[in-house]
Write a protein that holds these residues in place. Structure first.
Motif, short mmCIF file in Angstrom:
data_model
loop_
_atom_site.label_atom_id
_atom_site.label_comp_id
_atom_site.label_asym_id
_atom_site.label_seq_id
_atom_site.Cartn_x
_atom_site.Cartn_y
_atom_site.Cartn_z
N HIS A 65 32.65 -19.95 -30.38
CA HIS A 65 32.44 -21.39 -30.40
C HIS A 65 32.43 -21.97 -28.98
N GLU A 66 31.56 -22.98 -28.81
CA GLU A 66 31.31 -23.51 -27.47
C GLU A 66 32.53 -24.15 -26.83
N ASP A 67 33.48 -24.66 -27.63
CA ASP A 67 34.66 -25.26 -27.01
C ASP A 67 35.60 -24.19 -26.45
N HIS A 68 35.33 -22.92 -26.72
CA HIS A 68 36.13 -21.83 -26.17
C HIS A 68 35.42 -21.08 -25.05
N ILE A 69 34.11 -21.29 -24.89
CA ILE A 69 33.36 -20.55 -23.87
C ILE A 69 32.51 -21.46 -22.99
N GLY A 70 32.80 -22.76 -22.99
CA GLY A 70 31.99 -23.69 -22.22
C GLY A 70 31.95 -23.40 -20.73
N ALA A 71 33.02 -22.84 -20.19
CA ALA A 71 33.09 -22.51 -18.75
C ALA A 71 33.01 -21.01 -18.51
N LEU A 72 32.67 -20.25 -19.54
CA LEU A 72 32.69 -18.79 -19.42
C LEU A 72 31.76 -18.30 -18.31
N ALA A 73 30.51 -18.74 -18.33
CA ALA A 73 29.56 -18.28 -17.32
C ALA A 73 30.00 -18.65 -15.92
N ASP A 74 30.54 -19.86 -15.76
CA ASP A 74 31.01 -20.29 -14.44
C ASP A 74 32.19 -19.45 -13.96
N ILE A 75 33.14 -19.20 -14.84
CA ILE A 75 34.32 -18.43 -14.43
C ILE A 75 33.95 -16.98 -14.14
N ARG A 76 33.04 -16.42 -14.91
CA ARG A 76 32.57 -15.06 -14.59
C ARG A 76 31.91 -15.03 -13.22
N ARG A 77 31.08 -16.03 -12.94
CA ARG A 77 30.40 -16.08 -11.65
C ARG A 77 31.38 -16.30 -10.49
N LEU A 78 32.34 -17.18 -10.68
CA LEU A 78 33.27 -17.53 -9.60
C LEU A 78 34.29 -16.43 -9.32
N THR A 79 34.63 -15.64 -10.34
CA THR A 79 35.68 -14.63 -10.16
C THR A 79 35.16 -13.20 -10.11
N GLY A 80 33.97 -12.96 -10.66
CA GLY A 80 33.46 -11.60 -10.74
C GLY A 80 34.13 -10.77 -11.81
N ALA A 81 34.94 -11.39 -12.66
CA ALA A 81 35.67 -10.67 -13.70
C ALA A 81 34.76 -10.28 -14.85
N LYS A 82 35.15 -9.22 -15.55
CA LYS A 82 34.41 -8.79 -16.73
C LYS A 82 34.74 -9.68 -17.92
N VAL A 83 33.73 -9.94 -18.74
CA VAL A 83 33.91 -10.71 -19.97
C VAL A 83 34.11 -9.74 -21.14
N TYR A 84 35.20 -9.93 -21.87
CA TYR A 84 35.51 -9.15 -23.07
C TYR A 84 35.33 -10.07 -24.27
N ALA A 85 34.49 -9.66 -25.23
CA ALA A 85 34.21 -10.52 -26.38
C ALA A 85 33.98 -9.67 -27.62
N PRO A 86 34.13 -10.28 -28.82
CA PRO A 86 33.90 -9.52 -30.06
C PRO A 86 32.47 -8.99 -30.11
N ALA A 87 32.32 -7.71 -30.45
CA ALA A 87 30.99 -7.12 -30.52
C ALA A 87 30.10 -7.88 -31.50
N ILE A 88 30.70 -8.37 -32.59
CA ILE A 88 29.94 -9.08 -33.62
C ILE A 88 29.30 -10.35 -33.07
#
Length: 220
Positions: A65-88
């Motif tokens: 849901h978007e209220d849980h991942i709204g900043a996901l792309a930005d935080i991945r870009r800013l930190t270089g961290a790997k994103v872990y998410a449900p395969a489904i």
């Protein structure tokens, strides 16, 4: 200076901030060797302030849901961290999400796709994935036993939108199912009483409290 809160007496150092129009809890968890951001809702500036210059190793996503991942792309870009998410739900996260409520999440790559029972090691901690559908098809919780963490303190359940303090996540959205939610709650009800629950919304709680109220009420 943004306001955030420290959670005391856990087996990992944890701070959280309440962000966005739906009051999401965003967590930064640090075991002294690895740092995890959980469900970056929005306001990447605030989340980066919470991180405070530390190296982030992983971004955990409980569901799409978007209220849980709204900043996901930005935080991945800013930190270089790997994103872990449900395969489904990885395909939806990588496509980006927009809702009728005006919230959105930019498309973001998923680096690690997990499933039920996977053990995710970050730094000195190992988290068990508990697939708990009901809110969405892939909704998942992250369970950290005290023996799988480096510090003394209470074990932890990051519960996303499955279990809240005195309530549960909605099951009337696309992909939701009350039948599945009941089964997921019964599963969580098998966890020890001393587990501290870090929910996606609302106040922090414990399994002891929720096994007395929420779980029997909703799970039947």
């Amino acid at each position: 200076m943004a306001r955030y809160h420290k959670v005391r007496d856990l087996c990992v150092d944890t701070v959280f901030s309440i962000l966005g129009p739906i009051a999401n809890n965003v967590y930064v968890i640090d075991d002294g060797e690895g740092v995890i951001v959980v469900d970056p809702s929005c306001r990447p500036d605030v989340i980066m302030e919470m991180i405070g210059g530390r190296k982030v190793d992983a971004i955990f996503v409980t569901h799409r849901h978007e209220d849980h991942i709204g900043a996901l792309a930005d935080i991945r870009r800013l930190t270089g961290a790997k994103v872990y998410a449900p395969a489904i739900e990885a395909k939806a996260i990588e496509a980006g999400v927009e809702s009728k409520f005006g919230l959105s999440a930019a498309a973001c790559p998923v680096d690690v796709r997990f499933k039920d029972g996977d053990r995710l090691t970050v730094g000195k901690t190992t988290w068990e994935v508990l697939h708990t559908p009901g809110h969405t098809e892939g909704s998942s919780c992250f369970y950290l036993r005290a023996e799988d963490a480096p510090n003394e303190g209470a074990p932890v359940l990051v519960s996303g939108d499955t279990l809240f303090c005195s309530s549960i996540g909605r099951t009337d959205f696309e992909g939701g199912s009350m039948k599945q939610m009941r089964a997921s709650l019964r599963r969580l009800g098998q966890l020890p009483d001393d587990v501290v629950v870090l929910p996606g919304h609302n106040m922090l709680t414990t399994m002891r409290a929720e096994k007395r109220t929420t779980i029997p009420y909703y799970a039947g």
